[in-house]
Scaffold this active site. Structure first.
Site, PDB file in Angstrom:
ATOM      1  CE  LYS A   1      -4.378  -1.895   1.449  1.00 37.15           C
ATOM      2  NZ  LYS A   1      -5.410  -2.009   2.500  1.00 37.15           N
ATOM      3  NE  ARG A  33      -7.941  -8.810   0.356  1.00 33.12           N
ATOM      4  CZ  ARG A  33      -7.637  -7.991  -0.642  1.00 33.12           C
ATOM      5  NH1 ARG A  33      -6.759  -7.013  -0.452  1.00 33.12           N
ATOM      6  NH2 ARG A  33      -8.204  -8.144  -1.829  1.00 33.12           N
TER       7      ARG A  33
END
Length: 280
Positions: free
Chosen positions: A225, A260
């Site tokens: 991210k 995840r």
């Protein structure tokens, strides 16, 4: 002690080790791997690789949730995920998660072979989601977000970030239980990067253990991210693997149960070391 969860003969003993959810985006526009796995053959090959690398769950999604993403039609989402789930179910034995905010997609996915629902809206976008999950008898991941992927990064003004996210989960857990979902079938995700700034994502990681008192498993999704890219000065998400590893270590130190991730093999090694340190 959080109650163990059994899905398709796989039992998740929360707190004993960290489990990995491997990301499989069958989309043309996801932020780091859009277009790589949007054919059945490519999706199946990637799913097998994720399982071989150590994934405990395969999370398949047909709607990109990157910042600024547009909502696709229901028909398009179904056309992307249902054939892939059917193909995966014939080839992999691990649980399959459907990453969707639409109750009708969740239902079709479970009928095609999926085992749990991963809803980035926490069941708020579609009023039918929680009742459908009750009917299907599957677990659900409830994530925190404000707005939609298109608008979320303009909605990052919090007076008390952790307190407001915590209250959201209290409300959603209560609602899920009211409609008939057992607490043991609920998982929460604080939504790193979803309506969160760089600083807020780091704060959630630092204070993750505060969500432990909700007595449900915690999923964290830091993989590749932008907050990692900012720390490392890496614009290419695929160059954020070891930054992701550091974020995963922080999540494990904060009592995360499930991560995840895109890069399962690398994070599997990280989990072994981090579990030995923080769960011994």
């Amino acid at each position: 002690m959080t109650t163990p969860l059994t899905i398709r003969e796989h039992t998740f003993h929360w707190g004993e080790r960290t489990y990995l959810m491997g990301i499989l985006n069958v989309t043309p526009d996801s932020f780091s791997d859009g277009g790589e796995f949007d054919t059945i053959d490519a999706a199946l090959a990637q799913a097998k690789k994720l399982v071989a690398d150590g994934a405990d769950i395969i999370d398949i999604g047909g709607q990109s949730t990157r910042p600024g993403a547009e909502q696709i039609s229901l028909e398009e989402e179904l056309n992307r995920v249902i054939p892939a789930i059917k193909a995966l179910r014939e080839e992999v034995s691990v649980p399959i998660s459907i990453d969707t905010t639409r109750a009708s997609v969740a239902q079709a996915a479970v009928e095609a072979g999926a085992d749990l629902v991963n809803d980035i809206s926490g069941g708020t976008y579609d009023a039918d989601m929680l009742p459908v999950v009750v009917e299907l008898g599957v677990p659900i991941v409830l994530m925190h977000i404000r707005g939609t992927p298109k608008t979320m990064q303009q909605l990052t003004d919090y007076e008390d970030l952790v307190g407001e996210v915590y209250q959201f989960f209290e409300d959603r857990i209560d609602r899920a239980i009211q409609v008939g979902i057992d607490r043991s079938r609920l998982i929460i995700d604080p939504g790193i990067g979803f309506a969160k700034t760089y600083e807020q994502s780091l704060e959630l990681l630092r204070r993750l253990s505060e969500f432990r008192s909700l007595e449900v498993p915690i999923l964290v999704g830091p993989s590749r991210k932008s907050f990692i890219g900012r720390i490392l000065d890496r614009n290419d998400p695929k160059l954020r693997v070891w930054g992701t590893a550091a974020a995963c270590c922080a999540a494990i130190a904060g009592s995360a149960d499930l991560l995840r991730v895109h890069d399962v093999a690398e994070m599997c090694d990280v989990c072994r070391v981090a579990d030995a340190i923080w769960r011994s």
